[in-house]
Design a protein around this motif. Structure first.
Motif, PDB file in Angstrom:
ATOM      1  N   ARG A  84      50.488  25.127  50.005  1.00  0.00           N
ATOM      2  CA  ARG A  84      49.683  26.344  49.924  1.00  0.00           C
ATOM      3  C   ARG A  84      48.326  25.998  50.502  1.00  0.00           C
ATOM      4  NH1 ARG A  84      45.589  28.486  47.673  1.00  0.00           N
ATOM      5  NH2 ARG A  84      45.238  26.865  46.132  1.00  0.00           N
ATOM      6  N   GLU A 107      46.832  32.672  56.553  1.00  0.00           N
ATOM      7  CA  GLU A 107      47.557  33.692  55.774  1.00  0.00           C
ATOM      8  C   GLU A 107      49.026  33.312  55.614  1.00  0.00           C
ATOM      9  OE1 GLU A 107      48.059  36.804  53.351  1.00  0.00           O
ATOM     10  OE2 GLU A 107      46.130  36.156  54.165  1.00  0.00           O
ATOM     11  N   GLY A 111      47.248  31.876  52.422  1.00  0.00           N
ATOM     12  CA  GLY A 111      46.077  32.722  52.247  1.00  0.00           C
ATOM     13  C   GLY A 111      44.753  32.007  52.141  1.00  0.00           C
TER      14      GLY A 111
END
Length: 127
Positions: A84, A107, A111
Motif C-alpha cells: 500500500r 492511486e 492512494g
C-alpha cells in the motif's frame, strides 16, 4: 543542461507478502536495468522490520522518468496486491505529464500522496 530528477517512494508491505515483494523487487530491477540505460540509479530498500519498502531512483531528466513510467506501468500493477503506497516524493522539475502519471500510480497502489520539491540551492556531480 537538464536537471536530474530524484524519486523516492514509501509503501507499507501487506502482511505475509514480504517474500513476494522481495521477488518482485528483483524482477522489476532486472527489467528496468535491461530496458532503461539512461536511468542513473534504481534501488529498492526494506526496513529492518520488513514492513516498509522504499524505492529510490535517479533520472537524468524528466524525459527519463516519463519513459520509466510508460515501460514500468504493467510491472507496477503487479505490486498492487503486495503493498500500500504511502507517498511519492519527487525532487526536481518533472513535466506535467509525468506528474499526472505519478498521481495515477500512487492511486493504483493504495492512494498515497505525491509531493513535488523544487531545488533552491546546491550542486551535484552526476554529469
Amino acid at each position: 543542461m537538464a536537471e536530474p530528477i530524484y524519486y523516492v517512494d514509501h509503501s507499507d508491505i501487506r502482511e505475509g507478502r514480504i517474500g513476494e515483494v522481495r521477488e518482485g523487487m528483483r524482477d522489476l530491477a532486472l527489467f528496468v536495468e535491461a530496458r532503461e540505460p539512461q536511468l542513473i540509479a534504481y534501488d529498492f530498500y526494506i526496513d529492518e522490520s520488513d514492513s516498509t519498502m522504499t524505492v529510490l531512483a535517479v533520472h537524468p531528466d524528466s524525459a527519463s522518468m516519463e519513459v520509466h513510467l510508460q515501460l514500468g506501468g504493467p510491472k507496477f500493477r503487479e505490486f498492487a496486491a503486495l503493498i500500500r503506497m504511502r507517498s511519492i516524493d519527487v525532487y526536481g522539475r518533472p513535466g506535467a505529464g509525468v506528474v499526472a502519471q505519478l498521481r495515477e500510480k500512487a492511486e493504483m497502489l493504495g492512494g498515497g500522496t505525491v509531493t513535488l520539491h523544487t531545488l533552491q540551492a546546491g550542486f551535484n556531480r552526476l554529469g
